[in-house]
Design an enzyme around this catalytic site. Structure first.
Site, mmCIF file in Angstrom:
data_model
loop_
_atom_site.group_PDB
_atom_site.id
_atom_site.type_symbol
_atom_site.label_atom_id
_atom_site.label_comp_id
_atom_site.label_asym_id
_atom_site.label_seq_id
_atom_site.Cartn_x
_atom_site.Cartn_y
_atom_site.Cartn_z
ATOM 1 N N TYR A 150 18.508 9.291 13.065
ATOM 2 C CA TYR A 150 17.368 8.772 12.306
ATOM 3 C C TYR A 150 16.626 9.946 11.693
ATOM 4 C CZ TYR A 150 13.217 5.737 11.603
ATOM 5 O OH TYR A 150 12.159 5.014 11.073
ATOM 6 N N LYS A 178 20.358 6.756 9.596
ATOM 7 C CA LYS A 178 19.309 5.968 8.955
ATOM 8 C C LYS A 178 18.473 6.956 8.155
ATOM 9 C CE LYS A 178 15.267 3.027 9.529
ATOM 10 N NZ LYS A 178 14.271 2.425 10.440
#
EC number: 4.3.3.7
Length: 308
Positions: A150, A178
């Protein structure tokens, strides 16, 4: 045009999608008293999957992970897994600023039934790139689940640099990113040089990243309009780029007030879900609920968007 469509289809077919295309960064429902609402989480998860989500990402930024306990995180995974069964992937947010704690959460999520792990860059301590790389490798080595890295430097203070991602792509359990870096060039560099599955983490980038080979998105706005956001990807995959572009442009009518109006997406998503009679409940401090004027504005934007 036919040749263009065939080429687009070939590109999309070869894009890895370890957790599906349309993922929702699900809010964590709480009761009016502020306790974890597992029944509400199951009802919301079922609705999201029924209306087009391939996967649910739990205990991320939108899921208020800094304010939920380890036990609550594990219980949430178990409840959502029970609600969606095999209809959707379940990715559990386990990232913290402590490698040991992150590994503990990863093992608990695996035991609770998660399909993958969302691991954010350690925040506050701002480790250099070699330490950041070592952190992710230790977490990946500790669990049998695939990792989504992330990258959200605006919150963590540390970017996962493209060259670091390229090196980490060699780990067999590091499979996806992400992306909230707002570095479109860097994302394309990693897409070109690795097989990492990229997921847009900012709703305004859903179509743009998908068009250059990303796997899909992890969306906060999908808490409210899952089917409408999936339709953007469906249109593009069908070869109808103009329709996909129009649908993405139309979605900005809701993306902007939810994500760029000065309030966290958690606050605006819960405000809308509560106004629509869907499971959400309050936010936990230090976040504060949206005021009446903001809720009315969000409802107006929502109604205009779904009516368009």
């Amino acid at each position: 045009m036919e040749l263009h469509c065939r080429r687009a289809e070939t590109t999309l077919m070869t894009t890895p999608r370890p957790f599906g295309r349309a993922l929702c960064a699900m809010i964590t429902p709480f009761t009016d008293a502020g306790a974890l609402d597992l029944d509400g989480a199951q009802r919301l998860a079922d609705r999201l999957v029924t209306e087009g989500c391939d996967g649910l990402v739990l205990s991320g930024t939108t899921g208020e992970s800094p304010t939920t306990t380890d036990a609550e995180k594990a219980a949430l995974v178990t409840a959502v897994r029970e609600a969606v069964g095999g209809r959707a992937s379940v990715v559990a947010g386990v990232g913290t600023f402590d490698t040991r704690h992150t590994i503990e959460l990863a093992l608990a999520a695996e035991k609770a039934g998660a399909d993958g792990l969302l691991v954010v860059s350690p925040y506050y301590s701002r480790p250099p790139q070699d330490a950041l790389e070592a952190h992710f490798r230790e977490v990946a080595d500790a669990s049998g689940l695939p990792l989504v890295l992330y990258d959200i430097p605006g919150r963590t203070g540390t970017r996962i640099e493209p060259d670091t991602l390229i090196r980490l792509a060699g780990h067999p359990r590091i499979v996806a990113v992400k992306d909230c870096s707002y570095d479109f060039l860097g994302a394309q560099k990693v897409l070109d040089r690795t097989e990492l599955a990229y997921y847009a983490g900012c709703d305004e980038h859903n179509l743009a990243l998908y068009a250059v080979g990303a796997a899909g998105y992890v969306s906060t706005v999908a808490n409210v309009v899952p089917a409408q956001l999936r339709a953007v990807l469906d249109a593009f995959e069908a070869g109808d780029t103009p329709v996909a572009a129009r649908l993405q442009q139309r979605a900005t009518r809701l993306i902007e007030p939810m994500m760029s109006a000065g309030l966290p997406g958690t606050v605006t998503a819960k405000a809308l879900l509560n106004a629509l009679g869907l499971p959400a409940g309050p936010v936990r401090a230090p976040l504060r609920p949206a005021d009446r004027e903001t809720v009315d504005g969000l409802l107006t934007a929502y109604e205009q968007f779904v009516a368009a």
